[in-house]
Design a protein around this motif. Sequence first.
Motif, PDB file in Angstrom:
ATOM      1  N   ILE A   1       0.845  -1.207   0.000  1.00  0.00           N
ATOM      2  CA  ILE A   1       0.000   0.000   0.000  1.00  0.00           C
ATOM      3  C   ILE A   1       0.876   1.252   0.000  1.00  0.00           C
ATOM      4  O   ILE A   1       0.620   2.209  -0.746  1.00  0.00           O
ATOM      5  CB  ILE A   1      -0.975  -0.020   1.208  1.00  0.00           C
ATOM      6  CG1 ILE A   1      -1.996  -1.148   1.032  1.00  0.00           C
ATOM      7  CG2 ILE A   1      -1.676   1.329   1.351  1.00  0.00           C
ATOM      8  CD1 ILE A   1      -2.801  -1.473   2.293  1.00  0.00           C
TER       9      ILE A   1
ATOM     10  N   VAL B   1       0.300   2.490  -3.737  1.00  0.00           N
ATOM     11  CA  VAL B   1      -0.836   3.408  -3.609  1.00  0.00           C
ATOM     12  C   VAL B   1      -0.365   4.782  -3.124  1.00  0.00           C
ATOM     13  O   VAL B   1      -0.411   5.774  -3.863  1.00  0.00           O
ATOM     14  CB  VAL B   1      -1.909   2.829  -2.646  1.00  0.00           C
ATOM     15  CG1 VAL B   1      -3.032   3.830  -2.433  1.00  0.00           C
ATOM     16  CG2 VAL B   1      -2.459   1.520  -3.197  1.00  0.00           C
TER      17      VAL B   1
ATOM     18  N   VAL C   1      -4.381  -7.710  -1.606  1.00  0.00           N
ATOM     19  CA  VAL C   1      -4.022  -6.277  -1.541  1.00  0.00           C
ATOM     20  C   VAL C   1      -3.249  -5.835  -2.781  1.00  0.00           C
ATOM     21  O   VAL C   1      -3.397  -4.692  -3.234  1.00  0.00           O
ATOM     22  CB  VAL C   1      -3.241  -5.967  -0.246  1.00  0.00           C
ATOM     23  CG1 VAL C   1      -2.443  -4.669  -0.379  1.00  0.00           C
ATOM     24  CG2 VAL C   1      -4.231  -5.844   0.904  1.00  0.00           C
TER      25      VAL C   1
ATOM     26  N   SER D   1      -4.443  -2.733  -4.899  1.00  0.00           N
ATOM     27  CA  SER D   1      -3.585  -1.550  -5.099  1.00  0.00           C
ATOM     28  C   SER D   1      -3.568  -1.161  -6.574  1.00  0.00           C
ATOM     29  O   SER D   1      -3.489   0.028  -6.910  1.00  0.00           O
ATOM     30  CB  SER D   1      -2.161  -1.804  -4.579  1.00  0.00           C
ATOM     31  OG  SER D   1      -1.410  -2.637  -5.442  1.00  0.00           O
TER      32      SER D   1
END
Length: 262
Positions: free
Chosen positions: A116, A120, A159, A163
């Motif tokens: 993340i 991100v 995840v 992302s």
Amino acid sequence: MNIYTEADQDMTSITALVTGATAGFGHAVAERLIRDGYRVIVTGRRTGRLEALRDTFGEAVLPFTLDMTDTAALKALPDSLPSGWQEVDVLVNNAGLALGLDPAQTASFQDWETMIATNVTGLALITRALLPGMVARNRGHIVSLGSTAGRYPYPGANVYGASKAFVAQFMDNLRADLLGTRIRATCLEPGLCGGSEFSSVRLGDDSKAAEVYAGTQPIVPEDIAEAVSWVLSLPAHVNINHMEMMPVCQASAGLAVKRNIA
Ligand code: NDP
Ligand code: 8X3
């Protein structure tokens, strides 16, 4: 030839910044853009590899060590770049990683936080930092690496895939905010790709990584570089919003059904 305005014919006046230029796609993209005539700021954590690019290609290259999880360094851009390199026209948001393939219920918290932070937060902050200059100059193109994992779920993508869905939606939303400017935004969404460190980083093991590509002819970094070069080269009034790329040996082949669940 990349022409941002009808008068802008001089490629050496176009500055690109490529994140994650030390390996894989980013390295190939940086090389390709240098060969296309851009001045290129190459970033990543492994400074030696960035300097090797400058040693090979000379003053068209600026090595700039940058950790995508260092939020202060990202927010300090572009003022922290040397004089003459602060007007970034092309941002290639390439740096990123997947860690692990464990299911969500047992995946590592730390791995999730790293993905993340890099895929991100880092990508969003560097874009935010460089956008005001692009808007003020009314010229620019942001090309981000999404993934088929952001569009199609698969076990263990949790995840990482999310992302990349963020990247795709962020790029669409940039288009909405930038409407009325000449700034372009593109999300490349590749599938199975070899020839990079991606699977070794994800699996932590080169031999397991090699198994991912056994018997396939995956997309390679030069294919990604070709795609980036092409989207940048289009006439200034054309924006490629999304480009999904798979090798011929891959397809999204339907929903899975697990039978006889206990
Ligand atoms: P590689 O592992 O070969 O390269 C990743 C690059 O990202 C390296 O240059 C690395 O540089 C950089 N990077 C990673 N973490 C950081 C960090 N914290 N700070 C700065 N740089 C960082 O992967 P690929 O070239 O295959 O992947 C590039 C992008 O494409 C990624 O975003 C990936 O998710 C995406 N992608 C990859 C696919 C694939 O199958 N390979 C398919 C679809 C999308 P350094 O370690 O020196 O910092
Ligand atoms: C990389 C492609 O399928 O390994 O983003 O997630 S995949």
